[in-house]
Structure formats: structure tokens, C-alpha cells
Scaffold this motif. Sequence first.
Motif, short mmCIF file in Angstrom:
data_model
loop_
_atom_site.label_atom_id
_atom_site.label_comp_id
_atom_site.label_asym_id
_atom_site.label_seq_id
_atom_site.Cartn_x
_atom_site.Cartn_y
_atom_site.Cartn_z
N ASP A 257 -85.79 -64.61 -107.63
CA ASP A 257 -85.74 -64.46 -106.19
C ASP A 257 -84.66 -63.49 -105.72
O ASP A 257 -84.84 -62.78 -104.72
CB ASP A 257 -85.49 -65.83 -105.53
N TYR A 258 -83.54 -63.48 -106.44
CA TYR A 258 -82.40 -62.70 -105.99
C TYR A 258 -81.88 -61.80 -107.11
O TYR A 258 -81.80 -62.22 -108.27
CB TYR A 258 -81.27 -63.62 -105.51
N TRP A 259 -81.53 -60.57 -106.72
CA TRP A 259 -81.05 -59.57 -107.68
C TRP A 259 -79.81 -58.87 -107.14
O TRP A 259 -79.70 -58.65 -105.93
CB TRP A 259 -82.13 -58.52 -107.94
N GLY A 260 -78.94 -58.49 -108.06
CA GLY A 260 -77.84 -57.62 -107.68
C GLY A 260 -78.29 -56.17 -107.71
O GLY A 260 -79.45 -55.86 -108.02
N ALA B 119 -66.60 -72.57 -109.67
CA ALA B 119 -65.52 -72.55 -108.67
C ALA B 119 -65.35 -71.15 -108.08
O ALA B 119 -65.02 -71.00 -106.90
CB ALA B 119 -64.22 -73.03 -109.29
N LYS B 120 -65.58 -70.14 -108.91
CA LYS B 120 -65.48 -68.75 -108.44
C LYS B 120 -66.84 -68.19 -108.04
O LYS B 120 -66.92 -67.02 -107.64
CB LYS B 120 -64.86 -67.87 -109.53
N ASN B 121 -67.87 -69.01 -108.20
CA ASN B 121 -69.23 -68.57 -107.88
C ASN B 121 -69.58 -67.28 -108.62
O ASN B 121 -70.18 -66.35 -108.04
CB ASN B 121 -69.42 -68.39 -106.37
N THR B 122 -69.22 -67.26 -109.87
CA THR B 122 -69.36 -66.03 -110.66
C THR B 122 -69.96 -66.34 -112.02
O THR B 122 -69.64 -67.36 -112.63
CB THR B 122 -67.98 -65.35 -110.84
N THR C 271 -70.74 -61.80 -108.98
CA THR C 271 -70.21 -62.71 -107.98
C THR C 271 -71.23 -62.94 -106.88
O THR C 271 -71.79 -61.98 -106.34
CB THR C 271 -68.91 -62.16 -107.38
N ALA C 272 -71.48 -64.19 -106.60
CA ALA C 272 -72.48 -64.57 -105.61
C ALA C 272 -71.83 -64.97 -104.31
O ALA C 272 -70.70 -65.48 -104.28
CB ALA C 272 -73.32 -65.73 -106.14
N SER C 273 -72.54 -64.75 -103.24
CA SER C 273 -72.12 -65.22 -101.92
C SER C 273 -73.35 -65.74 -101.19
O SER C 273 -74.48 -65.41 -101.51
CB SER C 273 -71.46 -64.09 -101.11
N GLY C 274 -73.10 -66.59 -100.24
CA GLY C 274 -74.19 -67.16 -99.45
C GLY C 274 -74.50 -68.59 -99.86
O GLY C 274 -74.63 -69.47 -99.01
N ARG C 275 -74.62 -68.82 -101.15
CA ARG C 275 -74.89 -70.16 -101.66
C ARG C 275 -74.23 -70.31 -103.02
O ARG C 275 -73.94 -69.33 -103.70
CB ARG C 275 -76.39 -70.41 -101.77
N SER C 276 -74.03 -71.54 -103.41
CA SER C 276 -73.40 -71.81 -104.69
C SER C 276 -74.35 -71.53 -105.84
O SER C 276 -75.53 -71.89 -105.80
CB SER C 276 -72.95 -73.26 -104.76
N GLN D 57 -80.25 -67.65 -98.65
CA GLN D 57 -80.08 -66.31 -99.19
C GLN D 57 -78.85 -66.26 -100.08
O GLN D 57 -77.84 -66.87 -99.80
CB GLN D 57 -79.92 -65.29 -98.06
N VAL D 58 -79.00 -65.54 -101.15
CA VAL D 58 -77.90 -65.33 -102.09
C VAL D 58 -77.70 -63.84 -102.26
O VAL D 58 -78.67 -63.11 -102.49
CB VAL D 58 -78.20 -65.98 -103.45
N GLN D 59 -76.49 -63.39 -102.14
CA GLN D 59 -76.15 -62.00 -102.42
C GLN D 59 -75.38 -61.95 -103.74
O GLN D 59 -74.47 -62.74 -103.96
CB GLN D 59 -75.30 -61.39 -101.30
N LEU D 60 -75.79 -61.02 -104.60
CA LEU D 60 -75.19 -60.89 -105.93
C LEU D 60 -74.59 -59.50 -106.07
O LEU D 60 -75.24 -58.51 -105.74
CB LEU D 60 -76.25 -61.10 -107.01
N VAL D 61 -73.38 -59.44 -106.57
CA VAL D 61 -72.71 -58.16 -106.78
C VAL D 61 -72.17 -58.12 -108.21
O VAL D 61 -71.33 -58.95 -108.58
CB VAL D 61 -71.56 -57.95 -105.79
N GLU D 62 -72.67 -57.16 -108.99
CA GLU D 62 -72.21 -56.99 -110.37
C GLU D 62 -71.04 -56.02 -110.42
O GLU D 62 -70.90 -55.14 -109.57
CB GLU D 62 -73.32 -56.44 -111.27
N SER D 63 -70.23 -56.19 -111.45
CA SER D 63 -69.13 -55.26 -111.71
C SER D 63 -68.80 -55.33 -113.19
O SER D 63 -69.27 -56.23 -113.90
CB SER D 63 -67.90 -55.61 -110.87
N GLY D 64 -68.01 -54.38 -113.63
CA GLY D 64 -67.52 -54.40 -115.00
C GLY D 64 -68.19 -53.43 -115.95
O GLY D 64 -67.82 -53.32 -117.11
N GLY D 65 -69.19 -52.72 -115.46
CA GLY D 65 -69.85 -51.75 -116.32
C GLY D 65 -68.95 -50.56 -116.59
O GLY D 65 -67.87 -50.42 -116.00
N GLY D 66 -69.40 -49.71 -117.50
CA GLY D 66 -68.61 -48.52 -117.82
C GLY D 66 -69.08 -47.87 -119.09
O GLY D 66 -70.15 -48.17 -119.60
N LEU D 67 -68.24 -46.97 -119.59
CA LEU D 67 -68.52 -46.24 -120.82
C LEU D 67 -67.67 -46.83 -121.93
O LEU D 67 -66.45 -47.00 -121.78
CB LEU D 67 -68.19 -44.76 -120.62
N VAL D 68 -68.31 -47.13 -123.06
CA VAL D 68 -67.59 -47.72 -124.18
C VAL D 68 -68.17 -47.15 -125.47
O VAL D 68 -69.36 -46.78 -125.52
CB VAL D 68 -67.71 -49.27 -124.15
#
Length: 121
Positions: A109-112, A75-78, A23-28, A1-12
Motif C-alpha cells: 500500500d505504501y512506498w518510499g 519506538a523510532k518508527n524506523t 522512517t515512517a510518519s503518519g502511523r506506527s 496514510q503512512v509516509q516512508l522516507v529512506e536514507s543511507g544509500g550511497g557508493l560502496v
Amino acid sequence: QVQLVESGGGLVQAGGSLRLSCTASGRSISNYGMGWFRQAPGKEREFVVISSRSGNSTYYADSVKGRFTISRDNAKNTVYLQMNSLKPEDTAVYYCAADRYITTATKSDYWGQGTQVTVSS
């Protein structure tokens, strides 16, 4: 299983830049092809860019070619999406995806959970 978390969005403002992170967790992420997809209100989810497991092969949607760049830091799994020269039509929720054999189809298979990007004119 891989967990994905997005960040950095906003108004521009149009013409501006944003950098999204996934950033992923669970697997490389080195075990997976990675991609970014987006979904605008009232539209189907569409691919933005996909990158092979090695990172040596990438494929961009015509609408973002030359403006967006995918990169990965194992290295940062990102995974990152650098978005430059943003346009109002880039407004959407952006999703990170992982799949051993990623394609442009929205069947990974995996989505944030997604991060909102809004570009004002």
C-alpha cells in the motif's frame, strides 16, 4: 496514510557494508508488515526482504540471504536494512514498503521514494 522516507544509500566498494533506514510518519509501523524491495536499471522491481507486523517472521530473497538483515525500532518508527558483503549486482534503487499484509509481490500500500545503492567492483 503512512509516509516512508529512506536514507543511507550511497557508493560502496564490493565487499563493503551499508545500512539503509526507512522512517515512517503518519502511523506506527507496528501496525504494518514492512519490507525492502529494489529495482536495478532495466529490470523490474523485486523483493529483497519482508517482515511481518510482529517482526517475528521474515523472508529473504535467496540472493541476499545471509548478507542482509532487516530490523525495526518501533519506538523510532524506523526499519533498517543492514547490507554486508555487498556485490556489484546489488546495485539498485532500494525502496521501503509497508502493508498490513505484506507479501513478496510489489503491491504494498505504501512506498518510499527510494535510495540509490551503487556497488563498485
